[in-house]
Design an enzyme around this catalytic site. Structure first.
Site, mmCIF file in Angstrom:
data_model
loop_
_atom_site.group_PDB
_atom_site.id
_atom_site.type_symbol
_atom_site.label_atom_id
_atom_site.label_comp_id
_atom_site.label_asym_id
_atom_site.label_seq_id
_atom_site.Cartn_x
_atom_site.Cartn_y
_atom_site.Cartn_z
ATOM 1 N N ASP A 18 0.829 -1.207 0.000
ATOM 2 C CA ASP A 18 0.000 0.000 0.000
ATOM 3 C C ASP A 18 0.866 1.260 0.000
ATOM 4 O O ASP A 18 1.976 1.259 0.522
ATOM 5 C CB ASP A 18 -0.910 -0.026 1.244
ATOM 6 C CG ASP A 18 -2.063 0.954 1.134
ATOM 7 O OD1 ASP A 18 -2.295 1.497 0.034
ATOM 8 O OD2 ASP A 18 -2.732 1.183 2.151
ATOM 9 N N ASN A 20 1.442 3.402 -2.879
ATOM 10 C CA ASN A 20 2.076 3.834 -4.140
ATOM 11 C C ASN A 20 1.636 5.248 -4.518
ATOM 12 O O ASN A 20 2.446 6.075 -4.933
ATOM 13 C CB ASN A 20 1.679 2.894 -5.288
ATOM 14 C CG ASN A 20 2.242 1.500 -5.117
ATOM 15 O OD1 ASN A 20 3.084 1.278 -4.267
ATOM 16 N ND2 ASN A 20 1.767 0.567 -5.921
ATOM 17 N N ARG A 31 0.300 9.242 -10.030
ATOM 18 C CA ARG A 31 0.172 8.001 -9.258
ATOM 19 C C ARG A 31 0.871 6.820 -9.937
ATOM 20 O O ARG A 31 1.444 5.950 -9.296
ATOM 21 C CB ARG A 31 -1.307 7.657 -9.057
ATOM 22 C CG ARG A 31 -2.051 8.620 -8.175
ATOM 23 C CD ARG A 31 -3.541 8.256 -8.129
ATOM 24 N NE ARG A 31 -3.762 6.904 -7.633
ATOM 25 C CZ ARG A 31 -3.756 6.558 -6.349
ATOM 26 N NH1 ARG A 31 -3.570 7.464 -5.420
ATOM 27 N NH2 ARG A 31 -3.966 5.300 -5.995
ATOM 28 N N HIS A 35 3.201 3.330 -8.822
ATOM 29 C CA HIS A 35 3.019 1.909 -9.151
ATOM 30 C C HIS A 35 4.269 1.356 -9.836
ATOM 31 O O HIS A 35 4.683 0.234 -9.596
ATOM 32 C CB HIS A 35 1.794 1.733 -10.052
ATOM 33 C CG HIS A 35 0.503 2.124 -9.389
ATOM 34 N ND1 HIS A 35 0.192 1.757 -8.097
ATOM 35 C CD2 HIS A 35 -0.575 2.839 -9.839
ATOM 36 C CE1 HIS A 35 -1.011 2.236 -7.779
ATOM 37 N NE2 HIS A 35 -1.492 2.905 -8.813
ATOM 38 N N SER A 63 -7.022 -5.897 -6.235
ATOM 39 C CA SER A 63 -8.177 -6.431 -5.520
ATOM 40 C C SER A 63 -9.420 -6.380 -6.405
ATOM 41 O O SER A 63 -9.459 -5.635 -7.393
ATOM 42 C CB SER A 63 -8.424 -5.628 -4.241
ATOM 43 O OG SER A 63 -9.104 -4.432 -4.548
ATOM 44 N N SER A 64 -10.412 -7.180 -6.034
ATOM 45 C CA SER A 64 -11.651 -7.170 -6.813
ATOM 46 C C SER A 64 -12.338 -5.807 -6.717
ATOM 47 O O SER A 64 -13.193 -5.478 -7.526
ATOM 48 C CB SER A 64 -12.581 -8.311 -6.381
ATOM 49 O OG SER A 64 -12.520 -8.521 -5.000
ATOM 50 N N GLU A 65 -11.924 -4.999 -5.726
ATOM 51 C CA GLU A 65 -12.491 -3.646 -5.587
ATOM 52 C C GLU A 65 -11.719 -2.610 -6.417
ATOM 53 O O GLU A 65 -12.214 -1.509 -6.662
ATOM 54 C CB GLU A 65 -12.489 -3.204 -4.118
ATOM 55 C CG GLU A 65 -13.526 -3.906 -3.244
ATOM 56 C CD GLU A 65 -13.109 -5.299 -2.799
ATOM 57 O OE1 GLU A 65 -11.891 -5.550 -2.639
ATOM 58 O OE2 GLU A 65 -13.992 -6.168 -2.642
ATOM 59 N N LEU A 129 11.000 -20.787 -3.872
ATOM 60 C CA LEU A 129 9.956 -19.899 -3.344
ATOM 61 C C LEU A 129 8.671 -20.011 -4.172
ATOM 62 O O LEU A 129 8.729 -20.017 -5.406
ATOM 63 C CB LEU A 129 10.465 -18.454 -3.414
ATOM 64 C CG LEU A 129 9.437 -17.356 -3.089
ATOM 65 C CD1 LEU A 129 9.171 -17.291 -1.587
ATOM 66 C CD2 LEU A 129 9.915 -15.990 -3.586
ATOM 67 N N ARG A 186 1.470 -4.954 6.155
ATOM 68 C CA ARG A 186 0.849 -3.921 5.330
ATOM 69 C C ARG A 186 1.711 -2.671 5.415
ATOM 70 O O ARG A 186 2.053 -2.231 6.522
ATOM 71 C CB ARG A 186 -0.578 -3.610 5.780
ATOM 72 C CG ARG A 186 -1.218 -2.553 4.874
ATOM 73 C CD ARG A 186 -2.677 -2.293 5.193
ATOM 74 N NE ARG A 186 -3.256 -1.423 4.178
ATOM 75 C CZ ARG A 186 -4.508 -1.486 3.742
ATOM 76 N NH1 ARG A 186 -5.333 -2.372 4.241
ATOM 77 N NH2 ARG A 186 -4.941 -0.662 2.812
HETATM 78 C C1 FPP Z 1 -1.641 0.246 -3.394
HETATM 79 O O1 FPP Z 1 -1.242 1.582 -3.565
HETATM 80 C C2 FPP Z 1 -1.113 -0.616 -4.445
HETATM 81 C C3 FPP Z 1 -1.868 -1.203 -5.425
HETATM 82 C C4 FPP Z 1 -3.320 -1.006 -5.536
HETATM 83 C C5 FPP Z 1 -1.295 -2.056 -6.467
HETATM 84 C C6 FPP Z 1 0.008 -2.741 -6.179
HETATM 85 C C7 FPP Z 1 0.601 -3.083 -7.482
HETATM 86 C C8 FPP Z 1 1.912 -3.033 -7.821
HETATM 87 C C9 FPP Z 1 2.978 -2.739 -6.856
HETATM 88 C C10 FPP Z 1 2.359 -3.247 -9.235
HETATM 89 C C11 FPP Z 1 1.999 -4.535 -9.912
HETATM 90 C C12 FPP Z 1 2.174 -5.785 -9.138
HETATM 91 C C13 FPP Z 1 3.035 -6.814 -9.421
HETATM 92 C C14 FPP Z 1 2.961 -8.083 -8.624
HETATM 93 C C15 FPP Z 1 4.038 -6.751 -10.487
HETATM 94 P P1 FPP Z 1 -2.367 2.717 -3.677
HETATM 95 O O2 FPP Z 1 -2.471 3.096 -5.100
HETATM 96 O O3 FPP Z 1 -3.633 2.264 -3.052
HETATM 97 O O4 FPP Z 1 -1.674 3.842 -2.843
HETATM 98 P P2 FPP Z 1 -2.405 4.991 -2.005
HETATM 99 O O5 FPP Z 1 -3.181 4.300 -0.912
HETATM 100 O O6 FPP Z 1 -1.263 5.787 -1.494
HETATM 101 O O7 FPP Z 1 -3.265 5.764 -2.963
#
Ligand code: FPP
Length: 246
Positions: A18, A20, A31, A35, A63-65, A129, A186
């Site tokens: 969480d 990104n 944003r 990612h 997530s599905s959401e 792994l 988390r």
């Molecule tokens: C949460 O950050 C992160 C995600 C919703 C996606 C995580 C995905 C990746 C790291 C990239 C792809 C995955 C792989 C396995 C290659 P957020 O956008 O909810 O951050 P915020 O809460 O600060 O807005």
């Protein structure tokens, strides 16, 4: 193997990646850059997990959401996951990593499902792994799908309603064959499970770390493992000391 890490290593670590978006915002970046940087943290976490002998690493990728996010962000996340599999599959396979995907597989558009299946198929006999990627995953949906499968088995006479217990339901989950997580991390300081591995985390140690996911490093990971090693897990039982002193 990292010689500096001498703590008890959990068999299964699950991570909610969480922060990104906030990482990017803090830097005045879009944003999507968060990612992108987050994928580098994924690579680092996979290597770090393999190096200390963790058997299962589960990452909450989508997530599905998450489908309710702006279309451009959804497309970007899909693109990153596809690029990750295309670019890193050979290396992961070479490193003996086995890939498992959990989450609903119906109604996935485009070429994402074939890619996920290819990743699973290519690496199915690997013995290092196990990297579990939670994609289009929501715990309540997973449990509901499992319940539906059991209902169909009852309907067709394969099992009786009274045969349904926790073990039977567990067998129908996407995570079948994967041990429950020992540690769930988390990032970003949020303290919620957000519909992730609810059934499987009944006795899991939870750890909330302040770092945004793009800042998650090998050092952050190993500090989390050290914190886990210092915890006493009782699985609903009493500790030895409490048992002795009555
Ligand atoms: C949460 O950050 C992160 C995600 C919703 C996606 C995580 C995905 C990746 C790291 C990239 C792809 C995955 C792989 C396995 C290659 P957020 O956008 O909810 O951050 P915020 O809460 O600060 O807005």
């Amino acid at each position: 193997m990292d010689k500096k890490l001498t703590v008890k290593v959990p068999a299964h670590v699950a991570i909610i990646m969480d922060g990104n978006g906030r990482w990017a915002k803090k830097r005045g970046l879009p944003r999507t850059m968060g990612h992108r940087k987050g994928v580098e943290s994924v690579r680092e976490a996979v290597r770090a997990a393999g190096d200390v002998g963790i058997s299962y690493l589960t990452l909450f990728a989508f997530s599905s959401e998450n489908w309710t996010r702006p279309e451009s962000e959804v497309n970007d996340l899909m693109g990153l996951l596809k690029a990750f599999i295309r670019r890193d599959l050979a290396e992961l396979h070479g490193d003996n990593v086995r890939i498992r995907i959990i989450g609903a597989r119906d109604n996935l558009r485009g070429d994402i499902l074939p890619l996920l299946l290819e990743a699973e198929e290519t690496t199915r006999n690997n013995t290092g792994l196990t990297l579990v990627i939670a994609f289009n995953y929501g715990s309540r949906d997973e449990i509901a799908r499992a319940a539906r499968k059991l209902a169909l088995k009852v309907q067709s006479g394969v099992i009786r309603a009274e045969d349904i217990d926790a073990v039977a339901l567990d067998r129908e989950l996407d995570t079948f064959g994967i041990p429950d997580p020992d540690l769930l991390i988390r990032t970003s300081g949020e303290e919620r499970l957000s519909n992730f591995l609810l059934w499987q985390s009944a006795y899991t140690e939870l750890l909330f770390v302040p770092e945004f996911w793009p800042d998650f490093s090998r050092d952050t990971f190993y500090a989390a493992l050290a914190s886990y090693a210092g915890r006493e897990r009782r699985f609903g039982n009493v500790s030895d000391i409490a048992a002795v002193s009555g």
